[in-house]
Structures are given as structure tokens and as C-alpha cells.
Design an enzyme around this catalytic site. Structure first.
Site, PDB file in Angstrom:
ATOM      1  N   ASP A 122      47.272  34.008  46.706  1.00  0.00           N
ATOM      2  CA  ASP A 122      46.272  35.046  46.911  1.00  0.00           C
ATOM      3  C   ASP A 122      44.912  34.454  47.284  1.00  0.00           C
ATOM      4  O   ASP A 122      44.141  35.083  48.018  1.00  0.00           O
ATOM      5  CB  ASP A 122      46.143  35.913  45.661  1.00  0.00           C
ATOM      6  CG  ASP A 122      47.231  36.975  45.587  1.00  0.00           C
ATOM      7  OD1 ASP A 122      48.127  36.956  46.450  1.00  0.00           O
ATOM      8  OD2 ASP A 122      47.190  37.817  44.681  1.00  0.00           O
ATOM      9  N   CYS A 130      52.260  31.768  39.427  1.00  0.00           N
ATOM     10  CA  CYS A 130      51.058  32.355  40.013  1.00  0.00           C
ATOM     11  C   CYS A 130      51.116  33.868  40.206  1.00  0.00           C
ATOM     12  O   CYS A 130      52.018  34.541  39.730  1.00  0.00           O
ATOM     13  CB  CYS A 130      50.718  31.641  41.315  1.00  0.00           C
ATOM     14  SG  CYS A 130      49.830  30.084  41.002  1.00  0.00           S
ATOM     15  N   ASP A 131      50.140  34.382  40.965  1.00  0.00           N
ATOM     16  CA  ASP A 131      49.765  35.791  40.973  1.00  0.00           C
ATOM     17  C   ASP A 131      50.896  36.769  41.263  1.00  0.00           C
ATOM     18  O   ASP A 131      50.958  37.841  40.665  1.00  0.00           O
ATOM     19  CB  ASP A 131      48.661  36.030  42.012  1.00  0.00           C
ATOM     20  CG  ASP A 131      47.372  35.324  41.657  1.00  0.00           C
ATOM     21  OD1 ASP A 131      47.444  34.225  41.096  1.00  0.00           O
ATOM     22  OD2 ASP A 131      46.294  35.865  41.953  1.00  0.00           O
ATOM     23  N   LYS A 132      51.760  36.442  42.196  1.00  0.00           N
ATOM     24  CA  LYS A 132      52.850  37.356  42.540  1.00  0.00           C
ATOM     25  C   LYS A 132      54.213  36.800  42.141  1.00  0.00           C
ATOM     26  O   LYS A 132      55.115  37.545  41.781  1.00  0.00           O
ATOM     27  CB  LYS A 132      52.834  37.669  44.048  1.00  0.00           C
ATOM     28  CG  LYS A 132      51.547  38.344  44.502  1.00  0.00           C
ATOM     29  CD  LYS A 132      51.274  39.617  43.717  1.00  0.00           C
ATOM     30  CE  LYS A 132      49.915  40.213  44.017  1.00  0.00           C
ATOM     31  NZ  LYS A 132      48.777  39.344  43.732  1.00  0.00           N
ATOM     32  N   CYS A 162      45.313  28.270  38.952  1.00  0.00           N
ATOM     33  CA  CYS A 162      43.867  28.013  38.924  1.00  0.00           C
ATOM     34  C   CYS A 162      43.347  27.916  37.496  1.00  0.00           C
ATOM     35  O   CYS A 162      43.937  28.445  36.560  1.00  0.00           O
ATOM     36  CB  CYS A 162      43.128  29.098  39.689  1.00  0.00           C
ATOM     37  SG  CYS A 162      43.449  29.048  41.478  1.00  0.00           S
ATOM     38  N   GLU A 202      43.419  42.515  47.631  1.00  0.00           N
ATOM     39  CA  GLU A 202      42.353  42.034  46.765  1.00  0.00           C
ATOM     40  C   GLU A 202      41.100  41.820  47.610  1.00  0.00           C
ATOM     41  O   GLU A 202      41.193  41.571  48.813  1.00  0.00           O
ATOM     42  CB  GLU A 202      42.726  40.706  46.105  1.00  0.00           C
ATOM     43  CG  GLU A 202      43.743  40.822  45.008  1.00  0.00           C
ATOM     44  CD  GLU A 202      44.012  39.490  44.335  1.00  0.00           C
ATOM     45  OE1 GLU A 202      44.796  39.488  43.378  1.00  0.00           O
ATOM     46  OE2 GLU A 202      43.462  38.459  44.768  1.00  0.00           O
ATOM     47  N   SER A 211      40.804  40.453  42.551  1.00  0.00           N
ATOM     48  CA  SER A 211      41.376  39.238  41.991  1.00  0.00           C
ATOM     49  C   SER A 211      41.080  39.194  40.503  1.00  0.00           C
ATOM     50  O   SER A 211      40.069  39.713  40.026  1.00  0.00           O
ATOM     51  CB  SER A 211      40.761  38.020  42.682  1.00  0.00           C
ATOM     52  OG  SER A 211      41.029  36.845  41.948  1.00  0.00           O
TER      53      SER A 211
END
Length: 663
Positions: A124, A166-168, A237, A518, A544
């Protein structure tokens, strides 16, 4: 254009031994461990699977072991010494192959037969401000579908280990495993990257363009900081964005083993999580426990409470309902979220929320999820009988954690390495209150958002919150239909420029408009510009997990679904009020600076208005994402987790077909 004459000639070998070709081989030594009954009764696929496994080189005499599938989001091609042969999309999936290997070796030691499959995931951060963001949220659903298909495509699997970061990729993995009601399943979180010894974290560094545009930094600083933001090559991150929050939620659900979320990638404590997870899934198989025993209403409650205590990403308001849906549980409503957030204090000081903003590795050393849960248990906020992937109920896990050497030694490491008191990273509720930490999420309503909206109120800059804990703002709307135009205005690059006091309204960026992208490049720019805290953002897009500021997203209905947010015009006076203690909020159109009207009168004007600018989906919206947007709307939309509800789709199609006249 014609091919250059200097191009590589056709059919000239690139390597010298290209003509050394074998046309047959002896095949593996030994024989398959099959019986007459297997030949008579087993499907041909089961038998051919043995042939394929032997062909790949596994000892034929071990092929009747219990099969365990390891799925991951691994990306890139990493050499044995760690250097890149081909890059992945992000650090989060760069090293997870090491976790898969550790889990597979342990499964083999435990006399299981490990299989591995991969469904890589995008970044992302890499997608911010680009058309790639239109695929981001829709990708989560697609990945979950493919992961579920891979699980079903190994017919004899007895358990599944999911490795994701991670995000997805991690929400998709949790959705896919949640759907395996009768299978033992464990999640191995991919951990976090380290902060740089000297430099900016991966959240702040994403604002170098905006800061350079306003003269806040020079080119050399931007280049240096951009190079060194990742202190280690693997892991999500360093801030509590969507990736880290998803790891925390996975552990709180009981899907991951205790104290595995937020481990530093590539280090022994990180690899150990994979080994212990392999042991756990085998123990679940032995005890005849499955994901259905773990994902219960109590587990869902615990995850929501922990999310609030950490001050987690608002994107989990999309992902937790989706996980619940796949598990066959009732999806949490806005009222449920409101109730949890009003009960639960935020007690973790972590980027991007502050007040200090520690990197996630410090949260891990301070005790991570179990340490936070100790405080929540003291407040009677947890359901302690919830079973975890460890095979123990949560109450027993916390008893063991409280007295463990592991807890003591990691907390001492934080003191010795970083000179940080762990009790100033994870506070007691009393200490958190004294430091001014407020609860996490507020759901503002009003004539702009009659179905509601979301703001991480804990991330509003304290200097713009009044002494009574209420953020109050009136300002003129500056309306944009593309993120490109909005960020250009923030940078002062063209046309109308964002000024202190403005309210930036970004519409046509919800699911139907752009796949609900985002908008972190906007929120990060505002955070790191000196006057950015004097600007608020209202949008039907999402943010985000690292976003901060007075940023209100998920506005419903979205502009392209007829929402009144799509009727706002430049210069309209907007009033925002967010009570950060009571967790209530309002966003209303109240006329103009010269003619202030009531919210009720404003609602009537918006209802009668036509949009002042053309409203349409982004011309670059992929057709696949548009299909996702239409399907998820039938499944409950953003407040339902953006899921594919097959029953709802079937009902809609049936209604449509019955209304179609016969020919």
C-alpha cells in the site's frame, strides 16, 4: 517502431550448454507405500499426488504422513545470503520464506508432510497516489478467494499454517483460514522491520515530496532519509499501521501464538514463532481442535478490545467484520465498535499515535499483545475462556505470561538496548489517563454523513483540541474529485491551493469511485507541514493505518451512491465537532460564513441540490475492481467489511431475473 539492428539476434544461445538435453530419466528410487485397498478405493487424484510428491524428491516411504499446508504471501527472489535476485513489492513479504522453511522443517521433524503455496501481496505504501491503489482493497478479497482455493486444492490436508505480514496479505490470510471451519489452522505473523539508527521512519519518509515542495527539506535530506528508512530488510513498517494492527488483531483473535505479533523480522525470536506454530498446528490436529473452536464471539470481542487499546488502524473496521463473516460469526456493527471503544482505554504509545511514538519493535519488547491484555484483564474487559492456537484458553495464557522469564527478559532488553522503560510504552490505564491518551475511534454522523463516518480521534494533534477534550472546527470546503488534484493543492502546485483553516473534501474515491483507495499522501503531507494541523479532511475514501490528524473517512453513503457529501461545493461552511473523550462526533454543512444555518436546514439544501461538478468513477478504475465494488455493496458495503455475500448476491440476481419480462 522497428526493432534495432543491435538487438540480440534470434536463436543465438545465451548459455553454452543449451543443446545438452535429456529425453528421459530413471525417476525416483523406491516404490510408493500403497495398498490394494488404496488402489481400489482411493480417488486417482490421491494416488497421482503420491507420484508427484515422489517426483519432487520426497522419500516415498514418508508420503502417507499427515499433510500440512503452509501458505504465505512471499514475494521476490531472495538468495541464500539474503541479497536480492529479484525484488519483492515490500519488505513485509521479503523474508517470510525463512518462516516457511522453519515451519516446514519442524513439521518434517514431527513426521508430517509439509506442502507450501504462495499468494504474494502488493504494498500500500508503494501504491499511494497511484492507480495501483484502486486494486488494493479489492485485492484482499481476491487473495482470500485464491488462498481458499489452494487449501481446497490439497484434498488430503489435515492442517494449515498461514504466514503473512502486511496490509492486505494478512487480512486475506485471516479471512481464508477463518473459512476453514473444520481444519486446524495457525497464523505466523511476518513481524516488523527495525527503525533506522539515524533517520526517519517509513511513515514520515512518505511525506518527503510535500515537505520539499514547501521548502521544509532540501533534496539531499530527502534522498538520504528516503534511502535509510528501513533499518532491516524484512518485516512490516515500524509504525502501528494496518500491517502491524492486523498482526495484533490476529494474535488477539487467538489465531497466532502468544507474543508473536510485531517480532523483529529475521531474528531468532521471529523464526522461533514459526517453529512453535508448526508444533501448535500438529497439537491441534492431535486434539481434534479446529479454527471453529478458536474463532468464537468471545475471540471477536477480545480482538476489538485489543484493537482499541492499541489505537489501531481504522482499516481493521473493514477487515475484522470480513474475518467474522468468513468464520460464520455475526459481524460487528457501528454500535458494537462504539461500545467497545467507549469501554476501552488506549494504553499503548506507538507510532503514529504518540505521545512519544515508539516503533513497533519496542512494543514487542515491552510485552506486546499479552502485556496489553494483562491490563485489559484487570479492567474485566476480556473474555478469558476464549481458546487460542496455543491450545490454552486466554486466562491461562495470561497467567503464564505474567510469571514468565520471557516477559522479564524482553522488558529488560528494552531497558538495556534503548534505555526505555517498558511501562512508558505499554501504560497502565491510570498512567495512560495521566499522559492524556484517549480512546481510539469515533464515528461522526451528520448531514454530510447520514450513514456515518470514521476518525481515529486519538491521532488528532493535541494542540488543536480544546481543554474539554473536544476538537471543534468551522471552515470552508475545498472540493476535489481526484487525489491527484487534492495533493497538488496541498503542495501549492496549481489552481486552488489549500490554506490553513480549509476543510479538504475528497469525493468519488469510495468503492464505486476508485475501489476505496487510501489517501495517505494527503494526510502525511498535512502532518509534516507546519500549518497542516489547521486543515481537516473529509472523504468517502479510507486512510492508511499510519494516517494522523483530523481526517474523517468512510463517509456514507459515498458520493457515487447518492451521498450528500457529493453535493458539497467550494466555499460551503462545514462544522466538525469530535468529542475525544465521549467518542461522539458530528460533521455538518451549515451554509456559508455570511449565512450560517442549522444542520437540519443544511440537510434540506443538500437534498435539493445537484452536484456542482460531474460525479463519476475514475476513468482508470479497473473493471475487476468495479465488479468488486458492486458485489461488496450487496454484501453490506464498507460497514459490512466489503465481503462477497453469496446469498445476498443470489437474492439480488433472483429479484432482478424475476423482474425481467419474458420474451
Amino acid at each position: 517502431m522497428p526493432i534495432s539492428s543491435r538487438s540480440t539476434p534470434l536463436f543465438v544461445p545465451a548459455i553454452p550448454d543449451v543443446y545438452e538435453i535429456a529425453t528421459h530419466g530413471a525417476g525416483p528410487a523406491g516404490s510408493l507405500p500403497i495398498s490394494e485397498s488404496m488402489l481400489l478405493d482411493s480417488p486417482s487424484g490421491d494416488l497421482f499426488g503420491l507420484t508427484q510428491a515422489a517426483g519432487m524428491g520426497w522419500d516415498p516411504q514418508q508420503l502417507l504422513r499427515d499433510q500440512v499446508l503452509i501458505l504465505s504471501t512471499m514475494g521476490g527472489i531472495r538468495a541464500e545470503d539474503g541479497h536480492p535476485i529479484a525484488l519483492g513489492y515490500h519488505t513485509g513479504h521479503w523474508e517470510v520464506g525463512l518462516l516457511m522453511r522453519a515451519a516446514a522443517e519442524e513439521l518434517n521433524r514431527l513426521e508430517c508432510l509439509p506442502f507450501a503455496g504462495y499468494v504474494s501481496d502488493p504494498c500500500d505504501g508503494r501504491s499511494q497516489g497511484t492507480t495501483a491503489m484502486m486494486d488494493s482493497l479489492a485485492y484482499r478479497n481476491d487473495a482470500a478467494v485464491v488462498l481458499k482455493r489452494l487449501i481446497r486444492s490439497l484434498p488430503l490436508r489435515k492442517g494449515v499454517i498461514g504466514v503473512a505480514t502486511c496490509d492486505k496479505g494478512l487480512p486475506a490470510m485471516m479471512m481464508a483460514l477463518a473459512a476453514q471451519h473444520a481444519l486446524p489452522c495457525v497464523i505466523v505473523p511476518g513481524g516488523v522491520t527495525l527503525p533506522p539508527t539515524a533517520g526517519e521512519d517509513a511513515g514520515k519518509v512518505q511525506s518527503i515530496g510535500a515537505r520539499f515542495a514547501h521548502g521544509e527539506i532540501d533534496l539531499r535530506h530527502a534522498a538520504d532519509m528516503g534511502c535509510r528508512a528501513c533499518g532491516s530488510p524484512g518485516g512490516g513498517c515500524q509504525f502501528l499501521g494496518t500491517a502491524a494492527t492486523a498482526q495484533v488483531v490476529g494474535e488477539a483473535l487467538g489465531l497466532s501464538l502468544p507474543h508473536t505479533a510485531l517480532a523483529p523480522s529475521g531474528q531468532p525470536v521471529w523464526t522461533e514463532a514459526a517453529v512453535r506454530s508448526a508444533q501448535a498446528v500438529v497439537e491441534m490436529m492431535r486434539a481434534k481442535k479446529s479454527i471453529r473452536d478458536i474463532l468464537t464471539p468471545d475471540a471477536l470481542h477480545n480482538a476489538m478490545v485489543v484493537h482499541a487499546a492499541f489505537g489501531g488502524s481504522t482499516n481493521l473496521l473493514l477487515h475484522i467484520p470480513a474475518i467474522a463473516f468468513e468464520a460464520g460469526l455475526k459481524r460487528p456493527t457501528v454500535d458494537d465498535w462504539n461500545h467497545i471503544n467507549r469501554l476501552t482505554p488506549r494504553i499503548v504509545d506507538v507510532l503514529p499515535n504518540g505521545p512519544v511514538g515508539h516503533p513497533t519493535v519496542r512494543v514487542f519488547l515491552a510485552g506486546g499483545v499479552p502485556e496489553v491484555m494483562l491490563h485489559l484483564r484487570a479492567l474485566n474487559l476480556l473474555r478469558l475462556e476464549a481458546l487460542t492456537a496455543s491450545g490454552h484458553v486466554l486466562g491461562d495464557v495470561l497467567d503464564a505470561w505474567e510469571k514468565s522469564e520471557r516477559r522479564q527478559r524482553f522488558r529488560e532488553l528494552l531497558k538495556s538496548h534503548d534505555k526505555i522503560d517498558p511501562d512508558t510504552v505499554i501504560f497502565s490505564p491510570e498512567q495512560a489517563r495521566a499522559r492524556g491518551l484517549t480512546s481510539t475511534v469515533t464515528f461522526p454522523v451528520g448531514n454530510i454523513a447520514p450513514e456515518g463516518s470514521v476518525i481515529k480521534s486519538t491521532a488528532i494533534d493535541p494542540s488543536v483540541i480544546d481543554a474539554d477534550g473536544i476538537y471543534r472546527k468551522r471552515g470552508p470546503a475545498r472540493v476535489f474529485t481526484t487525489e491527484r488534484a487534492a495533493i497538488a493543492a496541498v503542495k501549492g502546485r496549481e489552481g486552488k491551493q489549500i490554506q490553513p483553516g480549509d476543510i479538504l473534501v475528497l469525493i468519488c474515491r469510495g468503492p464505486l469511485g476508485s475501489g476505496m483507495e487510501e489517501t495517505y499522501q494527503i494526510t502525511s503531507a498535512l502532518k509534516y507541514l507546519p500549518w497542516g494541523k489547521q486543515v481537516a479532511v473529509i472523504t468517502d475514501a479510507r486512510f492508511s493505518g499510519v494516517s494522523t490528524g483530523a481526517c474523517i473517512g468512510h463517509v456514507g453513503p459515498e458520493a457515487l451512491a447518492g451521498g450528500p457529501v457529493g453535493k458539497l461545493r467550494d466555499g460551503d461552511l462545514i462544522e466538525i465537532e469530535i468529542d475525544c473523550h465521549a467518542l461522539t462526533g458530528r460533521i455538518n454543512f451549515i451554509g456559508t460564513a455570511e449565512n450560517i444555518i442549522s444542520p437540519e436546514a443544511g440537510a434540506a439544501i443538500l437534498a435539493a441540490r445537484t452536484p456542482s461538478v460531474p460525479l463519476h468513477s475514475d476513468p482508470q478504475l479497473p473493471s475487476e475492481t468495479r465488479l468488486w465494488a458492486l458485489l461488496q455493496q450487496l454484501g453490506g458495503g464498507t460497514w459490512g467489511g466489503c465481503v462477497y455475500d453469496t446469498d445476498a448476491v443470489e437474492a439480488a440476481l433472483t429479484r432482478g431475473l424475476s423482474a425481467t419480462p419474458a420474451h
